[in-house]
Design an enzyme around this catalytic site. Structure first.
Site, PDB file in Angstrom:
ATOM      1  N   CYS A 125     -58.103   3.179  13.226  1.00  0.00           N
ATOM      2  CA  CYS A 125     -57.119   2.809  14.245  1.00  0.00           C
ATOM      3  C   CYS A 125     -57.810   2.246  15.486  1.00  0.00           C
ATOM      4  O   CYS A 125     -57.257   1.389  16.171  1.00  0.00           O
ATOM      5  CB  CYS A 125     -56.276   4.029  14.641  1.00  0.00           C
ATOM      6  SG  CYS A 125     -55.313   4.721  13.285  1.00  0.00           S
ATOM      7  N   GLU A 134     -50.277   9.575  16.712  1.00  0.00           N
ATOM      8  CA  GLU A 134     -51.452   8.715  16.935  1.00  0.00           C
ATOM      9  C   GLU A 134     -51.353   7.619  15.897  1.00  0.00           C
ATOM     10  O   GLU A 134     -51.575   7.853  14.709  1.00  0.00           O
ATOM     11  CB  GLU A 134     -52.748   9.536  16.807  1.00  0.00           C
ATOM     12  CG  GLU A 134     -53.963   8.825  17.394  1.00  0.00           C
ATOM     13  CD  GLU A 134     -54.758   8.071  16.362  1.00  0.00           C
ATOM     14  OE1 GLU A 134     -54.513   6.841  16.227  1.00  0.00           O
ATOM     15  OE2 GLU A 134     -55.609   8.683  15.701  1.00  0.00           O
TER      16      GLU A 134
END
Length: 452
Positions: free
Chosen positions: A263, A229
């Site tokens: 993110c 990720e």
């Protein structure tokens, strides 16, 4: 022996120093992790659920204490840190409720008398985790894996070693056997032997695209399952028929939460030309009233960035983008790790703040001629983690959602991770999924059983 130093980002005071683990320490922890895996294979699912519920109780009862550890080490506001701790607790409760269903063998019709898929644990899973959500990133991996019977070895970011050790202690307090969840205090350069070890059966990383390339290459070298990720440059698309008041409010929250260090932060505000002026005015008003400062102060809206070098890097990206023709509409000042909320307008493709991930409190507005142009701009990035689309026409939203190249599309809402929904990206934002059934199965042996 090297040490890891925890430093308060707000005032740069040293909190603590932690001795790194030696090669002998690493070997001992691998042995304990493997032993705990063997132990968990002989426990019932109910027993593992009981331990997880005990952990949930500890998180809730000590939420203020754990929030203070987070705030002191990486700088997010105490309010945000407490919400993070409680999210870990509620997610654990969700998995306890649903893990039996998630692990239930799946019957498959074939020419056999009976055939089915069995979901079984494999051993130690190594997690390489970042500092920005130092509890949540870890728990969202650890909860389903420990419930399923795997064990966890955590190589956390070096500036949040206190968080790592506090979580290790939590699992022990909750009743999990020694070795079920362990912190590993080592430098990233020493990670290859751990990945290579046959007792480690998978690697999950949340971090930068560069870190993902390195870890993904090592996982491939040693034939280990990996989930990555990685970074993102998430578009926040505002069409001319959007609810502008709500869109502006959520845009600011989605960009400035955790001082913009996420993110899935809304890093590129792509706004249809017809409402560009109104949207700019609304977000400018909200940003102008935000208070940056001491994260322990209840009046503070946004704490510092996690480290001064990260703030300096963001300042360079800001400076380059302005030199390329963008306009600094608000903010731009920083001192050490304290960086005020900042807004750039007139950002276009080719500019640094469009092309690169900006990991901090820098919002940028990009003009789109129409909805097709907005989708084109949204996809004009090597990343593909999250995206947010704002329109009152839900049929149009569903159609456009299919055109957006990302792992998540949130319509009239802020992108966030949720234990009930799979989470992950495409392109350079990584592969694999966390959370929900899909995430829980990533590090299990998906075993076919065929009975003739």
């Amino acid at each position: 022996m090297s040490t890891f130093r925890s430093i308060n980002p707000y005032n740069q005071e040293t909190i603590a120093e932690y001795a790194s683990h030696t090669e002998a320490d690493v070997e001992q922890r691998l042995a304990w992790g493997h032993q705990a895996y063997r132990h968990l294979s002989h426990t019932s699912l109910q027993e593992r659920c009981d331990w997880m519920l005990a952990l949930t109780g500890l998180l809730k009862a000590n939420a203020d204490k754990h929030a203070a550890i987070i705030t002191r080490e990486m700088g997010k506001t105490l309010r945000e840190a407490k919400a993070e701790v409680l999210k870990c607790a509620t997610s654990a409760e969700y998995y306890v409720e649903h893990i039996a269903e998630i692990l239930q063998p799946k019957l498959i019709t074939s020419d056999a008398q009976q055939s089915y898929i069995s979901y079984e644990p494999k051993g130690i899973i190594l997690a390489i985790m970042p500092w920005n959500f130092p509890y949540w990133q870890v728990f969202r991996f650890a909860i389903p894996n420990l419930l399923a019977g795997n064990t966890a070895l955590l190589k956390h970011a070096s500036n949040v070693s206190g968080c790592a050790l506090a979580m290790e202690d939590l699992f022990l307090q909750a009743g999990f056997p020694e070795g079920a969840f362990q912190a590993l205090l080592i430098n990233s350069k020493n990670i290859e032997p751990v990945i290579a070890d046959p007792r480690v059966q998978g690697v999950t990383l949340t971090g930068s695209t560069g870190a993902g390339m390195s870890v993904g290459a090592l996982a491939g070298k040693y034939i280990k399952k990996s989930v990555l990720e990685l970074g993102g440059s998430d578009p926040f698309i505002v069409l001319k028929d959007a609810n502008l008041d709500e869109a502006a409010k959520i845009a600011v929250k989605a960009r400035m939460q955790n001082a913009g260090q996420s993110c899935i932060a809304a890093k590129r505000w792509i706004v249809e030309e017809a409402v560009l002026g109104d949207f700019t005015d609304k977000v400018s008003g909200i940003l102008g009233h935000m208070r940056q400062g001491d994260p322990f102060d209840q009046e503070t809206d946004m704490g510092p960035m996690a480290r001064p070098d990260l703030a300096a890097e963001l300042a360079q990206q800001l400076k380059k983008t302005v030199s390329q023709g963008a306009s600094l509409a608000l903010g731009g000042q920083h001192q050490e790790a304290n960086f005020v909320p900042t807004l750039l307008t007139g950002v276009q493709p080719g500019m640094t703040a469009f092309e690169e991930e900006t990991f901090g409190p820098l919002a940028v507005i990009i003009k789109a001629a129409n909805e097709d142009h907005a989708i084109q701009l949204a996809n004009q990035t090597p990343f593909g983690l999250g995206s947010s689309l704002w329109t009152t026409d839900l049929d149009k939203a569903r159609r456009l959602a299919r055109q957006i190249e990302s792992g998540n599309v949130f319509i009239n809402a802020m992108v966030r991770s949720d234990a009930r929904l799979p989470f992950g990206g495409v392109k350079q934002s990584g592969y694999g999924r966390e959370l929900a059934l899909e995430g829980a199965h990533e590090f299990l042996n998906v075993k076919t059983v065929y009975i003739a």
